[in-house]
Design an enzyme around this catalytic site. Structure first.
Site, PDB file in Angstrom:
ATOM      1  N   LYS A 184     -57.317 -11.025 -21.623  1.00 34.83           N
ATOM      2  CA  LYS A 184     -58.618 -11.695 -21.495  1.00 34.83           C
ATOM      3  C   LYS A 184     -59.715 -10.680 -21.790  1.00 34.83           C
ATOM      4  O   LYS A 184     -59.710  -9.577 -21.240  1.00 34.83           O
ATOM      5  CB  LYS A 184     -58.810 -12.221 -20.071  1.00 34.83           C
ATOM      6  CG  LYS A 184     -58.060 -13.502 -19.779  1.00 34.83           C
ATOM      7  CD  LYS A 184     -58.505 -14.037 -18.428  1.00 34.83           C
ATOM      8  CE  LYS A 184     -57.735 -15.270 -18.047  1.00 34.83           C
ATOM      9  NZ  LYS A 184     -58.070 -15.729 -16.690  1.00 34.83           N
ATOM     10  N   GLU A 193     -56.630  -5.088  -5.582  1.00 33.81           N
ATOM     11  CA  GLU A 193     -55.987  -5.943  -6.600  1.00 33.81           C
ATOM     12  C   GLU A 193     -54.490  -5.611  -6.685  1.00 33.81           C
ATOM     13  O   GLU A 193     -53.668  -6.471  -7.000  1.00 33.81           O
ATOM     14  CB  GLU A 193     -56.645  -5.754  -7.973  1.00 33.81           C
ATOM     15  CG  GLU A 193     -58.122  -6.164  -8.043  1.00 33.81           C
ATOM     16  CD  GLU A 193     -58.362  -7.661  -8.232  1.00 33.81           C
ATOM     17  OE1 GLU A 193     -57.393  -8.449  -8.186  1.00 33.81           O
ATOM     18  OE2 GLU A 193     -59.541  -8.054  -8.404  1.00 33.81           O
ATOM     19  N   LYS A 213     -48.220  -8.686 -13.177  1.00 29.69           N
ATOM     20  CA  LYS A 213     -49.248  -9.512 -13.812  1.00 29.69           C
ATOM     21  C   LYS A 213     -48.691 -10.140 -15.090  1.00 29.69           C
ATOM     22  O   LYS A 213     -48.892 -11.325 -15.349  1.00 29.69           O
ATOM     23  CB  LYS A 213     -50.513  -8.707 -14.117  1.00 29.69           C
ATOM     24  CG  LYS A 213     -51.566  -9.596 -14.786  1.00 29.69           C
ATOM     25  CD  LYS A 213     -52.978  -9.067 -14.759  1.00 29.69           C
ATOM     26  CE  LYS A 213     -53.912 -10.077 -15.423  1.00 29.69           C
ATOM     27  NZ  LYS A 213     -55.279  -9.579 -15.568  1.00 29.69           N
ATOM     28  N   GLU A 225     -45.071 -22.869 -17.329  1.00 28.78           N
ATOM     29  CA  GLU A 225     -45.247 -23.555 -16.063  1.00 28.78           C
ATOM     30  C   GLU A 225     -46.726 -23.505 -15.697  1.00 28.78           C
ATOM     31  O   GLU A 225     -47.225 -22.495 -15.268  1.00 28.78           O
ATOM     32  CB  GLU A 225     -44.435 -22.743 -15.046  1.00 28.78           C
ATOM     33  CG  GLU A 225     -44.058 -23.434 -13.796  1.00 28.78           C
ATOM     34  CD  GLU A 225     -43.343 -22.401 -12.903  1.00 28.78           C
ATOM     35  OE1 GLU A 225     -43.456 -22.522 -11.699  1.00 28.78           O
ATOM     36  OE2 GLU A 225     -42.706 -21.486 -13.446  1.00 28.78           O
ATOM     37  N   ASN A 237     -55.603 -15.623  -8.578  1.00 27.70           N
ATOM     38  CA  ASN A 237     -56.915 -15.817  -7.942  1.00 27.70           C
ATOM     39  C   ASN A 237     -56.864 -15.707  -6.427  1.00 27.70           C
ATOM     40  O   ASN A 237     -57.860 -15.992  -5.762  1.00 27.70           O
ATOM     41  CB  ASN A 237     -57.497 -17.180  -8.318  1.00 27.70           C
ATOM     42  CG  ASN A 237     -57.987 -17.188  -9.746  1.00 27.70           C
ATOM     43  OD1 ASN A 237     -58.386 -16.159 -10.264  1.00 27.70           O
ATOM     44  ND2 ASN A 237     -57.929 -18.350 -10.382  1.00 27.70           N
TER      45      ASN A 237
HETATM   46  N1  LIG Z   1     -60.063  -9.041 -18.436  1.00 30.58           N
HETATM   47  C1  LIG Z   1     -59.537  -9.265 -17.251  1.00 30.58           C
HETATM   48  O1  LIG Z   1     -58.471  -9.850 -17.109  1.00 30.58           O
HETATM   49  C2  LIG Z   1     -60.267  -8.735 -16.044  1.00 30.58           C
HETATM   50  C3  LIG Z   1     -59.624  -8.720 -14.794  1.00 30.58           C
HETATM   51  C4  LIG Z   1     -60.310  -8.168 -13.711  1.00 30.58           C
HETATM   52  C5  LIG Z   1     -61.586  -7.654 -13.864  1.00 30.58           C
HETATM   53  N2  LIG Z   1     -62.184  -7.710 -15.098  1.00 30.58           N
HETATM   54  C6  LIG Z   1     -63.537  -7.157 -15.299  1.00 30.58           C
HETATM   55  O2  LIG Z   1     -63.502  -5.779 -15.042  1.00 30.58           O
HETATM   56  C7  LIG Z   1     -64.802  -5.343 -14.640  1.00 30.58           C
HETATM   57  C8  LIG Z   1     -64.665  -4.469 -13.440  1.00 30.58           C
HETATM   58  O3  LIG Z   1     -63.898  -3.334 -13.772  1.00 30.58           O
HETATM   59  P1  LIG Z   1     -64.110  -1.927 -13.046  1.00 30.58           P
HETATM   60  O4  LIG Z   1     -64.037  -2.113 -11.579  1.00 30.58           O
HETATM   61  O5  LIG Z   1     -63.197  -0.975 -13.700  1.00 30.58           O
HETATM   62  O6  LIG Z   1     -65.658  -1.646 -13.339  1.00 30.58           O
HETATM   63  P2  LIG Z   1     -66.434  -0.652 -14.310  1.00 30.58           P
HETATM   64  O7  LIG Z   1     -65.823  -0.568 -15.639  1.00 30.58           O
HETATM   65  O8  LIG Z   1     -67.851  -1.064 -14.229  1.00 30.58           O
HETATM   66  O9  LIG Z   1     -66.237   0.759 -13.586  1.00 30.58           O
HETATM   67  C9  LIG Z   1     -66.768   0.986 -12.289  1.00 30.58           C
HETATM   68  C10 LIG Z   1     -67.622   2.260 -12.238  1.00 30.58           C
HETATM   69  O10 LIG Z   1     -66.766   3.401 -12.295  1.00 30.58           O
HETATM   70  C11 LIG Z   1     -67.183   4.296 -13.332  1.00 30.58           C
HETATM   71  N3  LIG Z   1     -65.971   4.950 -13.783  1.00 30.58           N
HETATM   72  C12 LIG Z   1     -65.000   4.442 -14.577  1.00 30.58           C
HETATM   73  N4  LIG Z   1     -63.977   5.294 -14.678  1.00 30.58           N
HETATM   74  C13 LIG Z   1     -64.307   6.389 -13.946  1.00 30.58           C
HETATM   75  C14 LIG Z   1     -63.647   7.607 -13.645  1.00 30.58           C
HETATM   76  N5  LIG Z   1     -62.402   7.838 -14.073  1.00 30.58           N
HETATM   77  N6  LIG Z   1     -64.284   8.515 -12.870  1.00 30.58           N
HETATM   78  C15 LIG Z   1     -65.526   8.241 -12.381  1.00 30.58           C
HETATM   79  N7  LIG Z   1     -66.180   7.104 -12.602  1.00 30.58           N
HETATM   80  C16 LIG Z   1     -65.583   6.183 -13.377  1.00 30.58           C
HETATM   81  C17 LIG Z   1     -67.882   3.432 -14.329  1.00 30.58           C
HETATM   82  O11 LIG Z   1     -68.794   4.171 -15.104  1.00 30.58           O
HETATM   83  C18 LIG Z   1     -68.579   2.392 -13.423  1.00 30.58           C
HETATM   84  O12 LIG Z   1     -69.779   2.934 -12.946  1.00 30.58           O
HETATM   85  C19 LIG Z   1     -65.609  -6.601 -14.397  1.00 30.58           C
HETATM   86  O13 LIG Z   1     -66.480  -6.797 -15.481  1.00 30.58           O
HETATM   87  C20 LIG Z   1     -64.558  -7.700 -14.352  1.00 30.58           C
HETATM   88  O14 LIG Z   1     -65.071  -8.951 -14.783  1.00 30.58           O
HETATM   89  C21 LIG Z   1     -61.548  -8.227 -16.173  1.00 30.58           C
HETATM   90 ZN   LIG Z   2     -60.173  -9.673  -9.376  1.00 30.78          ZN
END
Ligand SMILES: NC(=O)c1ccc[n+]([C@@H]2O[C@H](COP(=O)([O-])OP(=O)(O)OC[C@H]3O[C@@H](n4cnc5c(N)ncnc54)[C@H](O)[C@@H]3O)[C@@H](O)[C@H]2O)c1
Ligand SMILES: [Zn+2]
Length: 368
Positions: A144, A186, A228, A238, A246
């Site tokens: 996704k 998660e 996953k 299915e 979720n």
């Molecule tokens: N595509 C999918 O199936 C799916 C599933 C779950 C979540 N998501 C999406 O993922 C996003 C959330 O992901 P996230 O939690 O990784 O957020 P993010 O990518 O915003 O990262 C969180 C923070 O950590 C920082 N960061 C990243 N890696 C780092 C590292 N190694 N060291 C220090 N800082 C670091 C980033 O700069 C950011 O400030 C949301 O947009 C959500 O909608 C998508």
């Molecule tokens: Zn989630």
């Protein structure tokens, strides 16, 4: 040390490689997959400052030409405005159909880059190099991609599978503890959905894993990616199994929406709290033993995850929270759907959940 999982999702097959110090060897892993040794890296400012040079050094050693597009960190960048800037910047580098995009960062960068790859020149390949635990166990698997709209999260997007996922767990050492725990929520979700043995394993190993044990972290990430992928695959045959992913999210989204999707409550924290609320609602409906709820709460205490909205802030509006659930209901034209529990490892989808019980649980959780 690195371990590998080979996934087949739909018509696509690719590897997920998990291990330490993989950025330094990224060129070696990636080069054989490229139609042309030309890549465009997308990263955010925080991650680029910490890790971009390691990646570009390894590309240079491997003889891969590279350009970079750096975007501001934070969920705000997953917008149409920023997306169009990213795509135009990529186009400035004159990509061809055999250019590969590389997403270096958390889920935000992964979703944005994957979506750009799916539409750029009618679709180019991309590779995920996730640097948050959430991205390594969740957003980088399943295909996704997308961005947010003023009307809601992830409303504009596509399915686009990567060529490779390279999870360098050494990058997790710079992740703020709160972000690490949010990703862990998660991870725990997969155990609670359908894997009681994994719950027992996490209960035993979570503290060492969160403290940076490489072997445990590698094993756990691969286990979650497989979990996953199995659920995503099963959904093709299915209907509805994917909905189990979720778990904790219906309650969680309401809490997130009320706090404005910011630093007050991280997504993973909202999921953590939502999962406890799902257990509590299941106990109240006589579906689940109270002992299982207590076991989950005890685990949260050990690892330091929030278990109640009150740990985030003291005042919540029950009607506003309930409104988020009924809005979903109006959208689908059916009853309120929740992922509920018959016990640890026994999640199921309940359509037409009893609104009165849900309201009672929400009220209890947010009461002063
Ligand atoms: N595509 C999918 O199936 C799916 C599933 C779950 C979540 N998501 C999406 O993922 C996003 C959330 O992901 P996230 O939690 O990784 O957020 P993010 O990518 O915003 O990262 C969180 C923070 O950590 C920082 N960061 C990243 N890696 C780092 C590292 N190694 N060291 C220090 N800082 C670091 C980033 O700069 C950011 O400030 C949301 O947009 C959500 O909608 C998508
Ligand atoms: Zn989630």
């Amino acid at each position: 040390m690195a371990d590998k999982l080979h996934l087949t999702l739909g018509h696509h097959a690719y590897d997920i490689i998990v291990g330490e110090r993989l950025l330094a060897k990224a060129g070696e892993h990636i080069k054989p997959l490229l139609a042309r040794p030309h890549v465009i890296i997308v990263s955010d400012e925080t991650v680029a400052r910490l890790y971009l040079h390691r990646l570009t050094n390894s590309f240079e050693e491997a003889g891969i030409q590279h350009r970079s597009v750096i975007v501001p960190a934070g969920e705000g960048t997953k917008s149409l405005g920023e997306f169009s800037k990213v795509v135009e910047q990529i186009l400035e580098y004159k990509p061809s159909r055999d250019t590969t995009l590389i997403a270096l960062g958390g889920g935000m960068v992964g979703d944005l880059t994957g979506f750009a790859a799916s539409v750029l020149l009618r679709g180019v390949n991309f590779i995920q190099i996730p640097t948050t635990l959430l991205a390594q166990v969740d957003s980088s698997v399943g295909g996704k991609t997308g961005i947010n709209s003023a009307f809601g999260k992830n409303l504009i997007g596509s399915f686009h599978q990567p060529l490779l996922v390279l999870s360098d767990i050494s990058t997790l050492s710079s992740l703020p503890k709160r972000e690490l725990l949010a990703g862990y929520a998660e991870m725990l979700k997969y155990a609670l959905i359908n894997d009681v043995e994994f719950f027992a394993w996490l209960d035993k190993n979570a503290q060492a894993l969160l403290a940076g044990d490489v072997a445990l972290m590698t094993q756990a990430i691969l286990h979650c990616c497989k979990a996953k992928a199995d659920i995503v695959e099963a959904d093709e045959k299915e209907k509805n199994v994917r909905a189990l992913l979720n778990l904790g999210h219906t309650f969680g989204h309401a809490l997130e929406a009320e706090t404005g999707y910011g630093d007050t409550l991280l997504h993973g924290e909202s999921v953590a709290i939502g999962m406890v609320m799902a257990f509590a609602a299941s106990v109240a409906m006589g579906l689940c033993a109270e002992e299982d709820l207590e076991q989950v709460k005890a685990h949260y205490k050990t690892v330091g995850l929030p278990a109640s909205p009150k740990e985030i802030r003291s005042e919540w509006n029950v009607d506003a929270l309930m409104e988020h659930f009924t809005r979903d209901k109006k959208a689908t034209g059916s009853g309120m759907t929740f992922i509920l529990m018959r016990g640890i490892g026994k999640a199921f989808v309940m359509h037409d959940a009893d609104a009165a019980v849900i309201k009672r649980i929400v009220t209890e959780f947010v009461a002063a």
